[in-house]
Design an enzyme around this catalytic site. Structure first.
Site, PDB file in Angstrom:
ATOM      1  N   CYS A  40       0.840  -1.208   0.000  1.00  0.00           N
ATOM      2  CA  CYS A  40       0.000   0.000   0.000  1.00  0.00           C
ATOM      3  C   CYS A  40       0.868   1.249   0.000  1.00  0.00           C
ATOM      4  O   CYS A  40       0.367   2.350  -0.202  1.00  0.00           O
ATOM      5  CB  CYS A  40      -0.972   0.012   1.191  1.00  0.00           C
ATOM      6  SG  CYS A  40      -0.170   0.119   2.802  1.00  0.00           S
ATOM      7  N   CYS A  82      -3.013  -2.175   9.478  1.00  0.00           N
ATOM      8  CA  CYS A  82      -2.498  -0.825   9.772  1.00  0.00           C
ATOM      9  C   CYS A  82      -2.054  -0.762  11.235  1.00  0.00           C
ATOM     10  O   CYS A  82      -1.063  -0.097  11.558  1.00  0.00           O
ATOM     11  CB  CYS A  82      -3.561   0.228   9.491  1.00  0.00           C
ATOM     12  SG  CYS A  82      -4.441  -0.037   7.938  1.00  0.00           S
TER      13      CYS A  82
HETATM   14 FE1  FES Z   1      -1.557   0.739   4.338  1.00  0.00          FE
HETATM   15 FE2  FES Z   1      -3.429   1.225   6.163  1.00  0.00          FE
HETATM   16  S1  FES Z   1      -3.718   0.758   4.063  1.00  0.00           S
HETATM   17  S2  FES Z   1      -1.329   0.977   6.454  1.00  0.00           S
END
Ligand code: FES
Length: 162
Positions: A33, A102
């Protein structure tokens, strides 16, 4: 989708910033991400006197790092070492399942900063802090293979079959 506490810590994050000459700095990321979390610790007499963070990431990453700093500020190193992503999530009254990773980032960032602290003291951190997962996504996959709960594949960066 998000609790009031998550929204509060996202809109009003606590302890944002840097600490000059920090006792320990930890940075972890999730390559998929692209989110990055950095935590700075000021430690004196085994107590976390101050803690700051900088997070380039999703709202849950900001909220979990904010909460993680609140949970360890003023605490002993021993207490900070016990911080889990579960404790961070619970303190925020929960996170959606797809956002649990996260909170893992927040736990690992605190541990990475503590590792750096020990390394600076000339002490091998691994027996005390454990192994730091620098890329959380790799770790998630290990768990997913067993549980399949931590990732929805929503980010599009995941190559596994869902
Ligand atoms: Fe990457 Fe939350 S989507 S840390």
């Amino acid at each position: 989708m998000y609790t009031e506490k998550v929204m509060d810590h996202f809109f009003n994050p606590r302890n944002v910033g840097e600490i000059e000459n920090a006792s320990g700095i930890g940075e972890v990321g999730n390559a998929k991400c692209g989110d990055i979390m950095r935590i700075y610790l000021d430690i004196k007499n085994d107590i976390i006197q101050d803690v700051k963070f900088k997070t380039f990431g999703c709202g849950a990453a900001v909220a979990t790092s904010s909460m993680a700093t609140e949970l360890i500020k003023g605490k002993s190193i021993e207490d900070a070492l016990k911080l889990t992503n579960k404790a961070v999530t619970e303190a925020l009254d929960g996170l959606p399942p797809v956002k649990i990773h996260c909170s893992v980032l927040a736990e690992q960032a605190v541990k990475a900063a503590l590792s750096d602290y020990y390394t600076k003291q000339g002490i091998d951190p691994e027996p005390i802090v454990g192994k730091i997962v620098a890329d959380i996504h790799e770790h998630e996959h290990d768990e997913e293979e067993h549980q399949h709960v931590s990732c929805s594949g929503n980010c599009g960066g995941c190559s596994c079959e869902h």
